[in-house]
Scaffold this motif. Structure first.
Motif, PDB file in Angstrom:
ATOM      1  N   PHE A  14       4.118   2.738   5.748  1.00 32.74           N
ATOM      2  CA  PHE A  14       3.465   3.933   6.281  1.00 32.74           C
ATOM      3  C   PHE A  14       4.496   4.761   7.037  1.00 32.74           C
ATOM      4  CE2 PHE A  14      -1.235   3.515   5.732  1.00 32.74           C
ATOM      5  CZ  PHE A  14      -1.176   2.445   4.863  1.00 32.74           C
TER       6      PHE A  14
ATOM      7  N   GLN B 172       0.848  -1.199   0.000  1.00 31.42           N
ATOM      8  CA  GLN B 172       0.000   0.000   0.000  1.00 31.42           C
ATOM      9  C   GLN B 172       0.882   1.247   0.000  1.00 31.42           C
ATOM     10  OE1 GLN B 172      -3.162  -0.105   2.996  1.00 31.42           O
ATOM     11  NE2 GLN B 172      -2.599  -2.212   3.392  1.00 31.42           N
TER      12      GLN B 172
ATOM     13  N   TYR C 235      -0.774  -3.996   9.276  1.00 34.21           N
ATOM     14  CA  TYR C 235      -0.117  -3.897   7.963  1.00 34.21           C
ATOM     15  C   TYR C 235       1.297  -4.500   7.992  1.00 34.21           C
ATOM     16  CZ  TYR C 235       1.419  -2.131   3.447  1.00 34.21           C
ATOM     17  OH  TYR C 235       1.937  -2.028   2.184  1.00 34.21           O
TER      18      TYR C 235
ATOM     19  N   ASP D 254      -4.570  -8.167  11.291  1.00 33.42           N
ATOM     20  CA  ASP D 254      -4.927  -7.489  10.043  1.00 33.42           C
ATOM     21  C   ASP D 254      -5.803  -8.455   9.254  1.00 33.42           C
ATOM     22  OD1 ASP D 254      -3.424  -4.914   8.374  1.00 33.42           O
ATOM     23  OD2 ASP D 254      -4.649  -6.314   7.218  1.00 33.42           O
ATOM     24  N   SER D 255      -6.781  -7.928   8.531  1.00 35.28           N
ATOM     25  CA  SER D 255      -7.658  -8.821   7.771  1.00 35.28           C
ATOM     26  C   SER D 255      -6.947  -9.384   6.540  1.00 35.28           C
ATOM     27  CB  SER D 255      -8.933  -8.076   7.355  1.00 35.28           C
ATOM     28  OG  SER D 255      -8.588  -6.929   6.629  1.00 35.28           O
ATOM     29  N   SER D 256      -5.848  -8.765   6.146  1.00 36.41           N
ATOM     30  CA  SER D 256      -5.145  -9.218   4.950  1.00 36.41           C
ATOM     31  C   SER D 256      -4.037 -10.217   5.306  1.00 36.41           C
ATOM     32  CB  SER D 256      -4.571  -7.994   4.219  1.00 36.41           C
ATOM     33  OG  SER D 256      -3.328  -8.300   3.637  1.00 36.41           O
TER      34      SER D 256
ATOM     35  N   PRO E 279      -7.646   1.780   8.161  1.00 38.51           N
ATOM     36  CA  PRO E 279      -7.554   2.495   6.882  1.00 38.51           C
ATOM     37  C   PRO E 279      -8.525   3.669   6.905  1.00 38.51           C
ATOM     38  CG  PRO E 279      -8.809   0.467   6.626  1.00 38.51           C
ATOM     39  CD  PRO E 279      -8.259   0.448   8.011  1.00 38.51           C
TER      40      PRO E 279
ATOM     41  N   ARG F 110       5.103   5.614  16.343  1.00 41.98           N
ATOM     42  CA  ARG F 110       5.629   4.292  16.703  1.00 41.98           C
ATOM     43  C   ARG F 110       6.704   4.447  17.778  1.00 41.98           C
ATOM     44  NH1 ARG F 110       4.611   2.515  10.865  1.00 41.98           N
ATOM     45  NH2 ARG F 110       6.367   3.718  10.110  1.00 41.98           N
TER      46      ARG F 110
ATOM     47  N   ASP G 180      -5.222   1.602  14.197  1.00 44.39           N
ATOM     48  CA  ASP G 180      -4.796   2.454  13.078  1.00 44.39           C
ATOM     49  C   ASP G 180      -5.480   1.980  11.799  1.00 44.39           C
ATOM     50  OD1 ASP G 180      -3.450   4.336  11.573  1.00 44.39           O
ATOM     51  OD2 ASP G 180      -1.645   3.119  11.352  1.00 44.39           O
TER      52      ASP G 180
ATOM     53  N   PHE H 126       4.135  -0.850  14.353  1.00 43.09           N
ATOM     54  CA  PHE H 126       3.944  -0.622  15.794  1.00 43.09           C
ATOM     55  C   PHE H 126       4.377  -1.844  16.603  1.00 43.09           C
ATOM     56  CE2 PHE H 126       0.940   2.712  14.313  1.00 43.09           C
ATOM     57  CZ  PHE H 126       1.301   3.758  15.165  1.00 43.09           C
TER      58      PHE H 126
ATOM     59  N   GLU I 149      -7.366 -11.626  10.649  1.00 46.04           N
ATOM     60  CA  GLU I 149      -8.773 -11.626  11.054  1.00 46.04           C
ATOM     61  C   GLU I 149      -9.356 -10.224  10.968  1.00 46.04           C
ATOM     62  OE1 GLU I 149      -9.418 -13.903  14.609  1.00 46.04           O
ATOM     63  OE2 GLU I 149     -11.482 -13.193  14.798  1.00 46.04           O
ATOM     64  N   ASP I 150     -10.660 -10.152  10.811  1.00 47.38           N
ATOM     65  CA  ASP I 150     -11.339  -8.862  10.788  1.00 47.38           C
ATOM     66  C   ASP I 150     -11.262  -8.216  12.177  1.00 47.38           C
ATOM     67  OD1 ASP I 150     -13.436  -6.925   9.626  1.00 47.38           O
ATOM     68  OD2 ASP I 150     -14.350  -7.636  11.486  1.00 47.38           O
ATOM     69  N   ALA I 151     -10.984  -6.921  12.189  1.00 43.23           N
ATOM     70  CA  ALA I 151     -10.774  -6.199  13.450  1.00 43.23           C
ATOM     71  C   ALA I 151     -11.993  -6.284  14.363  1.00 43.23           C
ATOM     72  CB  ALA I 151     -10.463  -4.733  13.139  1.00 43.23           C
TER      73      ALA I 151
ATOM     74  N   PHE J  80      -4.920  -3.599  12.872  1.00 42.92           N
ATOM     75  CA  PHE J  80      -4.648  -3.036  11.537  1.00 42.92           C
ATOM     76  C   PHE J  80      -3.127  -2.876  11.373  1.00 42.92           C
ATOM     77  CE2 PHE J  80      -8.609  -1.187  13.181  1.00 42.92           C
ATOM     78  CZ  PHE J  80      -9.529  -1.605  12.229  1.00 42.92           C
TER      79      PHE J  80
HETATM   80  N1  SAH Z   1      -0.687   0.646  11.242  1.00 41.34           N
HETATM   81  C1  SAH Z   1      -0.098   0.377   9.967  1.00 41.34           C
HETATM   82  C2  SAH Z   1      -0.899   0.925   8.814  1.00 41.34           C
HETATM   83  C3  SAH Z   1      -2.339   0.460   8.761  1.00 41.34           C
HETATM   84  S1  SAH Z   1      -3.021   0.493   7.161  1.00 41.34           S
HETATM   85  C4  SAH Z   1       1.344   0.867   9.947  1.00 41.34           C
HETATM   86  O1  SAH Z   1       1.798   1.524  10.904  1.00 41.34           O
HETATM   87  O2  SAH Z   1       2.026   0.605   8.975  1.00 41.34           O
HETATM   88  C5  SAH Z   1      -4.560  -0.249   7.405  1.00 41.34           C
HETATM   89  C6  SAH Z   1      -4.550  -1.769   7.444  1.00 41.34           C
HETATM   90  O3  SAH Z   1      -5.858  -2.163   7.853  1.00 41.34           O
HETATM   91  C7  SAH Z   1      -4.294  -2.487   6.125  1.00 41.34           C
HETATM   92  O4  SAH Z   1      -3.183  -3.323   6.253  1.00 41.34           O
HETATM   93  C8  SAH Z   1      -5.575  -3.318   5.867  1.00 41.34           C
HETATM   94  O5  SAH Z   1      -5.302  -4.607   5.342  1.00 41.34           O
HETATM   95  C9  SAH Z   1      -6.161  -3.423   7.240  1.00 41.34           C
HETATM   96  N2  SAH Z   1      -7.623  -3.606   7.314  1.00 41.34           N
HETATM   97  C10 SAH Z   1      -8.578  -3.015   6.553  1.00 41.34           C
HETATM   98  N3  SAH Z   1      -9.808  -3.375   6.980  1.00 41.34           N
HETATM   99  C11 SAH Z   1      -9.634  -4.204   8.034  1.00 41.34           C
HETATM  100  C12 SAH Z   1     -10.520  -4.898   8.919  1.00 41.34           C
HETATM  101  N4  SAH Z   1     -11.844  -4.800   8.795  1.00 41.34           N
HETATM  102  N5  SAH Z   1      -9.982  -5.657   9.897  1.00 41.34           N
HETATM  103  C13 SAH Z   1      -8.650  -5.757  10.052  1.00 41.34           C
HETATM  104  N6  SAH Z   1      -7.764  -5.123   9.240  1.00 41.34           N
HETATM  105  C14 SAH Z   1      -8.243  -4.354   8.252  1.00 41.34           C
END
Ligand code: SAH
Length: 394
Positions: free
Chosen positions: A205, A200, A230, A250-252, A300, A212, A298, A234, A278-280, A228
């Motif tokens: 980031f 991304q 990524y 992170d969900s991804s 998106p 951090r 943190d 942190f 997993e979903d947050a 979240f």
């Molecule tokens: N904190 C990170 C940046 C976060 S970017 C850093 O310091 O680098 C946002 C992240 O949220 C992305 O990686 C994305 O995959 C994730 N994300 C988006 N929707 C989400 C959800 N519903 N549950 C968990 N993670 C999610």
């Protein structure tokens, strides 16, 4: 050069050096400029007021200069990039032995609307957000190599997802200079793989660096949840700060892989860390409420546009409420919004409403924003996009 003529009175914001001309402010245009072309902007009294990149859309011109005799040529790019570099140098970001990751160009904040350049060790990742910057990419890359004079070997261009789709520019990601770059960069002594190919933004980031570092100060002896995560930024700082346990969510799945890779680079085989794809909301719902005493949220950008504001604020409220409900007494919450469309006041209201609904007693320890290498142009206050709070939860 094509001329853009404004409606009466529509030059006011330009007189205050705001760098955008909205399409609604335009009375007429002489001829038909191509997207990305340099145009001159004139007031209704036929006075020159600005020069910039033309684009079809709500922002019609992104201003590059307010000086009638300044031409946009290779000297212009060198001058602008030098000013940007000198600022980072003067605030001590460019020559640190423990840090080679910083933002060199932050769009409007560096008077270069539509352009972002991040430095990762010996690679610069350049991103165009406007047709004009896309068309100028080679001139900018040449100027960049000259200004950084031996400090970088590679320039990677990453604009496949940041340019207006309708402009038919068909950008391709790839190296404009160099190639085969080692993708490990260092931030305050910690190592990170930078995924400029598929990651991304420009791959990392950079804007959370100072926040951090602040988290590291509070991590000692705490059990940390980095929601979240990524690339796990942190999380890695929490480990160095002496956290007893760090969970990254992170969900991804790809983000979880990146987090695990970065953890391996800095704290190989350290069993304090675990990552979950997993979903947050689901994770916060199911987790044990005696588990964490430091939580990072943190997410998106919930609101990419103004019309999504209401739902976004609801999203921030729900997310934060869950965290307030679950964090251990005496816990610390780091909570952020990176949506430009969400104001500082709106964000605070959402978070404070969440605190009230959870019935917890909450105090503000720090109010956070973006770091100095993401400067805010005072004539373009919209550029202040990152908002954060560190809260003590009784
Ligand atoms: N904190 C990170 C940046 C976060 S970017 C850093 O310091 O680098 C946002 C992240 O949220 C992305 O990686 C994305 O995959 C994730 N994300 C988006 N929707 C989400 C959800 N519903 N549950 C968990 N993670 C999610």
């Amino acid at each position: 050069m094509h001329k853009v003529h404004l409606k009466p009175g529509k030059e006011e914001s330009l007189k205050r050096f705001h760098p955008w001309v909205f399409s609604g402010a335009i009375a007429h245009i002489d001829g038909e400029p191509e997207e990305g072309e340099i145009v001159e902007v004139y007031t209704s009294k036929k006075e020159f007021i600005a020069k910039g990149h033309f684009q079809i859309g709500s922002i019609a011109v992104r201003v590059l200069t307010f000086a009638p005799d300044e031409t946009i040529d290779s000297d212009f790019w060198k001058r602008k990039l030098s000013i940007a570099y000198d600022m980072r140098h003067s605030i001590g970001l460019t020559e640190r032995p423990d840090n080679n990751t910083y933002r060199l160009v932050h769009g409007e904040g560096d008077n270069l609307p539509g352009l972002v350049i991040d430095i990762y060790a010996r690679t610069a990742v350049m991103q165009a957000h406007s047709a004009g910057m896309h068309l100028e990419r080679m001139a900018i890359a040449d100027a960049l190599a000259e200004v950084l004079n031996g400090r970088i070997d590679n320039i990677y261009y990453k604009s496949e997802n940041t340019l207006p789709y309708k402009a038919d520019l068909f950008p391709e990601n790839g190296f404009l200079k160099g190639g085969n770059a080692d993708n490990i960069a260092m931030e305050y002594g910690l190592k990170f793989h930078i995924d400029w190919l598929k990651g991304q933004k420009t791959g990392f980031f950079v804007d959370q660096r100072e926040n951090r570092a602040l988290l590291e100060r509070y991590a000692q002896g705490r059990r940390v949840l980095n929601m979240f995560c990524y690339t796990g930024g942190f999380s890695v700082y929490a480990m160095r700060g002496g956290a007893t346990l760090v969970h990254s969510v992170d969900s991804s799945g790809k983000a979880i892989d990146l987090t695990n890779q970065n953890m391996e680079l800095n704290f190989p085989a350290d069993t304090r860390h675990q990552a979950f794809a997993e979903d947050a909301f689901k994770y916060l719902e199911r987790m044990d409420d005696t588990m964490y005493d430091l939580i990072v949220l943190d997410p998106p950008a919930f609101a990419k546009h103004r019309d999504a504001l209401r739902n976004a604020l609801l999203g921030y409220r729900k997310l934060n409420q869950k965290a307030f409900e679950k964090i251990r007494p005496g816990g610390i919450l780091f909570t952020f919004s990176c949506s430009q469309a969400v104001s500082k006041e709106n964000f605070r209201t959402a978070v404070f409403t969440a605190a009230a609904l959870s019935g917890r007693n909450v105090r503000i320890l720090h109010q956070l924003t973006q770091p100095a290498d993401h400067p805010v142009n005072i004539y373009h206050p919209e550029g202040e996009y990152l908002k954060g709070l560190i809260l003590y939860v009784e």
